[in-house]
Scaffold this motif. Sequence first.
Motif, PDB file in Angstrom:
ATOM      1  N   GLN A 193      -4.913   4.663  15.885  1.00 20.64           N
ATOM      2  CA  GLN A 193      -5.457   3.393  15.630  1.00 20.64           C
ATOM      3  C   GLN A 193      -6.701   4.036  14.999  1.00 20.64           C
ATOM      4  OE1 GLN A 193      -7.513   1.389  18.903  1.00 20.64           O
ATOM      5  NE2 GLN A 193      -8.182  -0.353  17.751  1.00 20.64           N
ATOM      6  N   MET A 194      -7.677   4.813  15.386  1.00 26.85           N
ATOM      7  CA  MET A 194      -8.881   5.259  14.563  1.00 26.85           C
ATOM      8  C   MET A 194      -8.462   5.802  13.332  1.00 26.85           C
ATOM      9  SD  MET A 194     -10.821   7.280  17.561  1.00 26.85           S
ATOM     10  CE  MET A 194      -9.663   8.869  17.736  1.00 26.85           C
ATOM     11  N   ALA A 195      -7.251   6.616  13.242  1.00 29.31           N
ATOM     12  CA  ALA A 195      -7.227   7.212  11.929  1.00 29.31           C
ATOM     13  C   ALA A 195      -6.430   6.056  11.074  1.00 29.31           C
ATOM     14  CB  ALA A 195      -5.673   8.157  11.979  1.00 29.31           C
ATOM     15  N   ALA A 237      -8.478   5.374   7.451  1.00 27.34           N
ATOM     16  CA  ALA A 237      -7.956   5.447   6.032  1.00 27.34           C
ATOM     17  C   ALA A 237      -8.333   3.989   5.446  1.00 27.34           C
ATOM     18  CB  ALA A 237      -6.562   5.673   6.370  1.00 27.34           C
ATOM     19  N   VAL A 238      -8.106   2.934   5.958  1.00 29.24           N
ATOM     20  CA  VAL A 238      -8.127   1.653   5.336  1.00 29.24           C
ATOM     21  C   VAL A 238      -9.465   1.648   4.850  1.00 29.24           C
ATOM     22  CG1 VAL A 238      -8.217  -0.920   5.658  1.00 29.24           C
ATOM     23  CG2 VAL A 238      -6.228   0.648   6.658  1.00 29.24           C
ATOM     24  N   ARG A 239     -10.585   1.609   5.666  1.00 29.38           N
ATOM     25  CA  ARG A 239     -12.071   1.665   5.240  1.00 29.38           C
ATOM     26  C   ARG A 239     -12.282   2.472   4.252  1.00 29.38           C
ATOM     27  NH1 ARG A 239     -13.346   2.350  11.012  1.00 29.38           N
ATOM     28  NH2 ARG A 239     -12.947   0.109  12.124  1.00 29.38           N
ATOM     29  N   GLU A 240     -11.977   3.857   3.966  1.00 27.21           N
ATOM     30  CA  GLU A 240     -11.968   4.658   2.762  1.00 27.21           C
ATOM     31  C   GLU A 240     -11.381   4.176   1.676  1.00 27.21           C
ATOM     32  OE1 GLU A 240     -12.462   8.764   5.654  1.00 27.21           O
ATOM     33  OE2 GLU A 240     -10.687   8.540   4.356  1.00 27.21           O
ATOM     34  N   ARG A 241     -10.297   3.876   1.903  1.00 21.86           N
ATOM     35  CA  ARG A 241      -9.651   3.193   0.649  1.00 21.86           C
ATOM     36  C   ARG A 241     -10.444   1.786   0.142  1.00 21.86           C
ATOM     37  NH1 ARG A 241      -3.090   3.949   1.793  1.00 21.86           N
ATOM     38  NH2 ARG A 241      -3.030   2.901  -0.321  1.00 21.86           N
ATOM     39  N   LEU A 242     -10.861   1.200   1.162  1.00 24.94           N
ATOM     40  CA  LEU A 242     -11.439   0.208   0.327  1.00 24.94           C
ATOM     41  C   LEU A 242     -12.808   0.331  -0.312  1.00 24.94           C
ATOM     42  CD1 LEU A 242     -11.276  -2.501   3.388  1.00 24.94           C
ATOM     43  CD2 LEU A 242     -10.205  -2.989   1.107  1.00 24.94           C
ATOM     44  N   ALA A 243     -13.470   1.384   0.483  1.00 23.92           N
ATOM     45  CA  ALA A 243     -14.720   1.864  -0.183  1.00 23.92           C
ATOM     46  C   ALA A 243     -14.765   2.313  -1.531  1.00 23.92           C
ATOM     47  CB  ALA A 243     -15.251   2.792   0.848  1.00 23.92           C
ATOM     48  N   ALA A 244     -13.373   3.063  -1.758  1.00 23.23           N
ATOM     49  CA  ALA A 244     -13.085   3.733  -3.010  1.00 23.23           C
ATOM     50  C   ALA A 244     -12.679   2.685  -4.051  1.00 23.23           C
ATOM     51  CB  ALA A 244     -12.141   4.871  -2.846  1.00 23.23           C
ATOM     52  N   GLY A 245     -12.444   1.398  -3.673  1.00 19.70           N
ATOM     53  CA  GLY A 245     -12.284   0.334  -4.580  1.00 19.70           C
ATOM     54  C   GLY A 245     -10.895  -0.101  -4.872  1.00 19.70           C
ATOM     55  N   GLU A 246     -10.239   0.423  -3.988  1.00 21.22           N
ATOM     56  CA  GLU A 246      -8.558   0.113  -4.179  1.00 21.22           C
ATOM     57  C   GLU A 246      -8.635  -1.606  -3.798  1.00 21.22           C
ATOM     58  OE1 GLU A 246      -5.086   1.910  -2.553  1.00 21.22           O
ATOM     59  OE2 GLU A 246      -6.310   3.411  -2.093  1.00 21.22           O
ATOM     60  N   PRO A 247      -7.615  -2.011  -4.548  1.00 22.75           N
ATOM     61  CA  PRO A 247      -7.529  -3.669  -4.516  1.00 22.75           C
ATOM     62  C   PRO A 247      -6.689  -4.093  -3.191  1.00 22.75           C
ATOM     63  CG  PRO A 247      -6.059  -2.911  -6.128  1.00 22.75           C
ATOM     64  CD  PRO A 247      -7.087  -1.686  -5.804  1.00 22.75           C
ATOM     65  N   SER A 248      -7.203  -5.137  -2.550  1.00 19.30           N
ATOM     66  CA  SER A 248      -6.511  -5.131  -1.163  1.00 19.30           C
ATOM     67  C   SER A 248      -6.997  -6.835  -0.945  1.00 19.30           C
ATOM     68  CB  SER A 248      -6.939  -4.412  -0.141  1.00 19.30           C
ATOM     69  OG  SER A 248      -6.400  -4.749   1.234  1.00 19.30           O
ATOM     70  N   ILE A 271     -12.559  -4.760  10.665  1.00 16.19           N
ATOM     71  CA  ILE A 271     -10.986  -4.682  10.646  1.00 16.19           C
ATOM     72  C   ILE A 271     -10.383  -4.215  11.967  1.00 16.19           C
ATOM     73  CG2 ILE A 271      -9.260  -3.505   9.275  1.00 16.19           C
ATOM     74  CD1 ILE A 271     -11.052  -3.723   6.675  1.00 16.19           C
ATOM     75  N   THR A 272      -9.135  -5.054  12.227  1.00 19.51           N
ATOM     76  CA  THR A 272      -8.353  -4.539  13.248  1.00 19.51           C
ATOM     77  C   THR A 272      -7.149  -4.301  12.698  1.00 19.51           C
ATOM     78  OG1 THR A 272      -7.450  -6.634  13.609  1.00 19.51           O
ATOM     79  CG2 THR A 272      -9.675  -6.093  14.560  1.00 19.51           C
ATOM     80  N   VAL A 273      -6.092  -3.492  13.692  1.00 18.31           N
ATOM     81  CA  VAL A 273      -4.741  -3.374  13.325  1.00 18.31           C
ATOM     82  C   VAL A 273      -4.008  -4.555  13.124  1.00 18.31           C
ATOM     83  CG1 VAL A 273      -2.789  -2.117  14.321  1.00 18.31           C
ATOM     84  CG2 VAL A 273      -5.041  -1.173  14.773  1.00 18.31           C
ATOM     85  N   ALA A 274      -4.383  -5.652  13.893  1.00 21.57           N
ATOM     86  CA  ALA A 274      -3.575  -6.758  13.643  1.00 21.57           C
ATOM     87  C   ALA A 274      -3.863  -7.475  12.216  1.00 21.57           C
ATOM     88  CB  ALA A 274      -4.050  -7.860  14.695  1.00 21.57           C
ATOM     89  N   MET A 275      -5.075  -7.081  11.669  1.00 22.62           N
ATOM     90  CA  MET A 275      -5.211  -7.684  10.353  1.00 22.62           C
ATOM     91  C   MET A 275      -4.409  -6.795   9.524  1.00 22.62           C
ATOM     92  SD  MET A 275      -9.479  -8.119  10.274  1.00 22.62           S
ATOM     93  CE  MET A 275     -10.210  -9.091  11.814  1.00 22.62           C
ATOM     94  N   ASN A 330      -0.095  -3.970  -0.561  1.00 21.59           N
ATOM     95  CA  ASN A 330       0.021  -2.637  -0.712  1.00 21.59           C
ATOM     96  C   ASN A 330      -0.745  -1.754  -0.047  1.00 21.59           C
ATOM     97  OD1 ASN A 330       2.425  -2.767  -2.461  1.00 21.59           O
ATOM     98  ND2 ASN A 330       1.067  -2.930  -4.314  1.00 21.59           N
ATOM     99  N   LEU A 331      -2.133  -1.881  -0.176  1.00 22.39           N
ATOM    100  CA  LEU A 331      -3.048  -0.911   0.789  1.00 22.39           C
ATOM    101  C   LEU A 331      -2.508  -0.777   2.263  1.00 22.39           C
ATOM    102  CD1 LEU A 331      -6.868  -0.539   0.189  1.00 22.39           C
ATOM    103  CD2 LEU A 331      -5.760  -0.283   2.482  1.00 22.39           C
ATOM    104  N   ALA A 332      -2.598  -1.974   2.866  1.00 17.74           N
ATOM    105  CA  ALA A 332      -2.198  -2.377   4.016  1.00 17.74           C
ATOM    106  C   ALA A 332      -0.677  -1.669   4.485  1.00 17.74           C
ATOM    107  CB  ALA A 332      -2.335  -3.754   4.604  1.00 17.74           C
ATOM    108  N   ARG A 333       0.080  -2.134   3.591  1.00 21.83           N
ATOM    109  CA  ARG A 333       1.394  -1.445   3.866  1.00 21.83           C
ATOM    110  C   ARG A 333       1.341   0.103   4.012  1.00 21.83           C
ATOM    111  NH1 ARG A 333       6.823  -2.330   4.451  1.00 21.83           N
ATOM    112  NH2 ARG A 333       6.318  -4.806   4.976  1.00 21.83           N
TER     113      ARG A 333
END
Length: 413
Positions: free
Chosen positions: A276-278, A282-293, A305-309, A319-322
């Motif tokens: 869950q932590m990993a 990863a999602v937070r880092e990619r959002l911070a890097a500006g990836e669209p989601s 953000i939660t796993v369910a979200m 795409n990012l989430a998947r």
Amino acid sequence: MLEQPVLHPVRFAGDQPALRQRNLAALLDLLRRHTTLTRTELAQMTGLNRATITRLVRELIALGLVCEDGVLAAAAGRPAISLRLNGAAGMIIGAEIGFASVSAIVTDFTPTIVTRVERKLRPDEHRDAALDQAMNAFCAAYEAAIRWKRPVFGMGLGVPGLVDAATGTLLFAPNLGWSDVPLKQILEDRLRIPVLVDNVASVSALGESTFGAAQNHRVVLYLSTQGGLGGRIVVDGHILRGASGFAGEVGHMTVAESGRRCNCGRVGCWETRASQMALLQAVRERLAAGEPSTLRDAIGDPAQITVAMVAEAAEQGDNLARSALEKIGRWLGVGLANLINMLNPDLVVIGGALSAGHQVLLPAIEAVLATEALRWVREDCEITFAAHGADTCLFGSVAAVYREVLRQPQRWI
Ligand SMILES: [Zn+2]
């Protein structure tokens, strides 16, 4: 060391107390699994003779654990009376200390949830403040349990760390930053009921073996994805404890030579790639890097953000989430391939927070296993997710107490 199981009946038991005990436990377990049974059906299922069954059932009724449910029409001869567990026999509290919350459920003896309590924990909270919050939640659950004016059999508690199950002391919880907390003693002094404390993976594995997806399986690997990554091996309903009681700490298996430093101090641990932590990191880092989601628009604060979200966004085509979930799934597959090859289990149960992403995770895991696990062991191994979802640890904590009541009913009444 193998833990004592929920026991199977023994024929020719005579009146020896230990064997009578074992048979009482077996009858209770059959009634739990089948809801209602007649004395004749119990005799057929256990192989015990009718007179022995009559005597054992009389004892369980006298203890208040079993009651007669109604008269069934008989095809021939005497009408049959169906028996069931007496939900009113007593209450059980199942509890969990997680990374962001503490929670507890109160169940009756069937076990059906009658009350639920939850308190948030702040990740930066001092240990004593967090313990106060936990006590507050557990006392509220206890107050709710005693309002039923029935015996409270006890409380089970799952915690994310190494636990000395015999003394109920939390030895070390790296992700909480706690060490040497005598939880059993603290809770028993406060609540005055028996308290069983164990690692979250142990109680969850016990719960899935007793009430969930792993019933009737022989060799089960339970993978706990609540926060970090833990595991337990269950053989014929018994948890394999290992020499020191910590068998199954699979999260610290080395799966890579480099990468993020694990909370245990090393690098390359499975937990840093598949947990869950990993995923959330990863999602937070990619959002911070500006990836669209779509996640960015849905929630203002990435810390929330939660796993369910993530799972919901992935299912709606984000795409990012998947891709983040698929990557976790592939790393789960890598570790599982090693474990399946080693243990040859007939079932792997994945429980905890990552269960919410099962629709994306399962195909990713299976794709890796198809090439990385030995075909002969893979073919006999089913991969599934915990039957109780987010409540897996809570039901497991209930199961820990429940199995003790079943094992020695007279002692707990
Ligand atoms: Zn580690």
